[in-house]
Write a protein that holds these residues in place. Structure first.
Motif, PDB file in Angstrom:
ATOM      1  N   GLY A 125       0.693  -1.145   0.085  1.00 38.85           N
ATOM      2  CA  GLY A 125       0.081  -0.132   0.038  1.00 38.85           C
ATOM      3  C   GLY A 125       0.862   1.177   0.022  1.00 38.85           C
ATOM      4  N   ALA A 126       2.036   1.104   0.631  1.00 38.38           N
ATOM      5  CA  ALA A 126       3.029   2.346   0.647  1.00 38.38           C
ATOM      6  C   ALA A 126       3.505   2.494  -0.550  1.00 38.38           C
ATOM      7  N   VAL A 127       3.632   1.835  -1.440  1.00 41.28           N
ATOM      8  CA  VAL A 127       4.190   2.004  -2.743  1.00 41.28           C
ATOM      9  C   VAL A 127       2.949   2.387  -3.620  1.00 41.28           C
ATOM     10  N   ARG A 134       9.347   2.768  -5.701  1.00 35.99           N
ATOM     11  CA  ARG A 134       9.001   1.339  -6.244  1.00 35.99           C
ATOM     12  C   ARG A 134      10.108   0.442  -5.559  1.00 35.99           C
ATOM     13  N   ASP A 135      11.251   1.107  -5.606  1.00 39.15           N
ATOM     14  CA  ASP A 135      12.666   0.333  -5.333  1.00 39.15           C
ATOM     15  C   ASP A 135      13.116   1.039  -3.918  1.00 39.15           C
ATOM     16  N   ALA A 136      12.884   0.444  -2.940  1.00 39.03           N
ATOM     17  CA  ALA A 136      13.229   1.312  -1.498  1.00 39.03           C
ATOM     18  C   ALA A 136      13.544  -0.030  -0.650  1.00 39.03           C
ATOM     19  N   LEU A 137      14.015   0.511   0.510  1.00 37.70           N
ATOM     20  CA  LEU A 137      14.353  -0.285   1.806  1.00 37.70           C
ATOM     21  C   LEU A 137      13.203   0.299   2.888  1.00 37.70           C
ATOM     22  N   LEU A 138      12.318  -0.411   3.333  1.00 39.36           N
ATOM     23  CA  LEU A 138      11.528  -0.279   4.594  1.00 39.36           C
ATOM     24  C   LEU A 138      11.664  -0.697   5.763  1.00 39.36           C
ATOM     25  N   CYS A 139      11.199  -0.132   6.725  1.00 36.05           N
ATOM     26  CA  CYS A 139      11.385  -0.777   8.066  1.00 36.05           C
ATOM     27  C   CYS A 139      10.008  -0.624   8.833  1.00 36.05           C
ATOM     28  N   GLY A 153       8.090  -2.359  -7.080  1.00 36.02           N
ATOM     29  CA  GLY A 153       6.958  -2.209  -6.431  1.00 36.02           C
ATOM     30  C   GLY A 153       6.511  -3.616  -5.647  1.00 36.02           C
ATOM     31  N   ARG A 154       7.480  -4.654  -5.659  1.00 37.36           N
ATOM     32  CA  ARG A 154       7.060  -5.920  -4.927  1.00 37.36           C
ATOM     33  C   ARG A 154       7.923  -6.219  -3.593  1.00 37.36           C
ATOM     34  N   ILE A 155       7.306  -6.965  -3.012  1.00 40.60           N
ATOM     35  CA  ILE A 155       8.263  -7.367  -1.876  1.00 40.60           C
ATOM     36  C   ILE A 155       9.237  -8.508  -2.375  1.00 40.60           C
ATOM     37  N   ALA A 279      -0.930   3.588   4.618  1.00 41.46           N
ATOM     38  CA  ALA A 279      -0.389   2.464   3.904  1.00 41.46           C
ATOM     39  C   ALA A 279      -1.352   1.405   3.833  1.00 41.46           C
ATOM     40  N   PHE A 280      -1.937   0.853   5.140  1.00 39.79           N
ATOM     41  CA  PHE A 280      -2.724  -0.232   5.150  1.00 39.79           C
ATOM     42  C   PHE A 280      -3.822  -0.133   4.323  1.00 39.79           C
ATOM     43  N   VAL A 281      -4.763   1.249   4.391  1.00 38.14           N
ATOM     44  CA  VAL A 281      -5.780   1.246   3.744  1.00 38.14           C
ATOM     45  C   VAL A 281      -5.561   1.346   2.214  1.00 38.14           C
ATOM     46  N   ALA A 282      -4.540   1.744   1.658  1.00 40.24           N
ATOM     47  CA  ALA A 282      -4.170   1.932   0.278  1.00 40.24           C
ATOM     48  C   ALA A 282      -4.198   0.524  -0.153  1.00 40.24           C
TER      49      ALA A 282
END
Length: 292
Positions: A125-127, A134-139, A153-155, A279-282
């Motif tokens: 959702g954040a993406v 779409r290419d990122a490091l998330l915590c 855009g994918r895990i 992000a969750f709602v998206a």
């Protein structure tokens, strides 16, 4: 199966749950309580779902999180990483014609196996909402902290660290418990702990909290912040070893997110706090739209 644009979404965690009524991508009503999966049996869920509909509207419902785990309503198979919105939507487990459970995501690597349930909706959702590239490091800090590499855009891959659970265990049991009753803040004691934790001699550094007390070097008012810094510092340092100077997008509430942001900045990275609810709602809306 077609899911209308007005629907109910439940983020069903281990301890808490959040319920949203979503209309064309906007939250029009919500509630939060402590009826997490750990407090329920499979036999409890039909009545709970009926109660949610009675309060929030007799609508189709998507359930995410621990509701689909071995301690939830029914176990839903994981989809394999790399995974995007389409994979989650295709993996929905339908309890009945109006109620479905979102699958989690698994790293099916014998050398580095890992799993997540619930976090995947926020990440994607954040993406989708444009909150992160779409290419990122998330915590995603928490009891079990997730570090996630997004690609196109994918895990793509992820690592789970039980950082929050270790801190809770230290606070509740053992020789340090009486010293760790104070509030945790991102001050000097925390940052000192972060730098010491980055040295990876974690067991010795934790005993140093006891020694500092006995020898009068540190006030117990700072002990919890220092211990938190040690644990978070070790966690952050391990991840930043993979990407020196990385920019990390943090999906968390402001309190916990600020601690991780401070640790990342202290150890040479940079960070941005992202609204995890948005992000969750998206993410859950995009899963719903996949079938609309």
């Amino acid at each position: 199966m077609v899911v209308p644009m007005t629907f109910l979404a439940v983020d069903w965690g281990t301890t808490n749950r959040r319920v949203f009524r979503i209309d064309d991508g906007a939250v029009v009503a919500s509630e939060r309580d402590n009826k997490g999966a750990a407090s329920m049996t499979p036999a409890d869920y039909p009545a709970e779902v009926a109660g949610i509909r009675a309060r929030m509207g007799d609508l189709p419902m998507l359930l995410a999180g621990m509701v689909g785990s071995t301690i939830g309503w029914r176990e839903v198979p994981y989809v394999a990483a790399p995974a995007g919105i389409a994979a989650l939507a295709d993996g929905l487990a339908w309890v009945d014609e109006r109620t479905a459970i979102v699958p989690g995501v698994a790293m099916r690597d014998p050398a580095n196996p890992d799993v997540m349930r619930g976090e995947e909706v926020q990440l994607l959702g954040a993406v989708d909402a444009g909150l992160v590239p779409r290419d990122a490091l998330l915590c995603q800090p928490g009891t079990h902290c997730k570090w996630v590499w997004m690609e196109d855009g994918r895990i793509a891959r992820f690592t789970t660290a039980i950082t929050g659970e270790l801190f809770a265990l230290l606070r509740g049991h053992g020789i340090l418990a009486r010293q760790l009753t104070g509030a945790v803040t991102a001050g000097d004691a925390f940052r000192e702990g972060v730098r010491r934790g980055a040295a990876r001699d974690l067991a010795a550094a934790l005993f140093g909290i006891r020694a500092a007390k006995v020898l009068g070097y540190r006030d117990d008012a700072d002990a919890a912040s220092h211990a938190s810094g040690l644990l978070i510092g070790a966690d952050v340092a391990a991840r930043l070893d993979e990407e020196r100077g990385a920019h990390v997008h943090i999906l968390a509430d402001p309190t916990l997110g600020t601690l991780y942001a401070s640790a990342i900045d202290t150890l040479g990275g940079s960070s941005a706090l992202i609204d995890s609810r948005q992000a969750f709602v998206a993410g859950i809306t995009r899963i719903q739209e996949h079938h609309a």
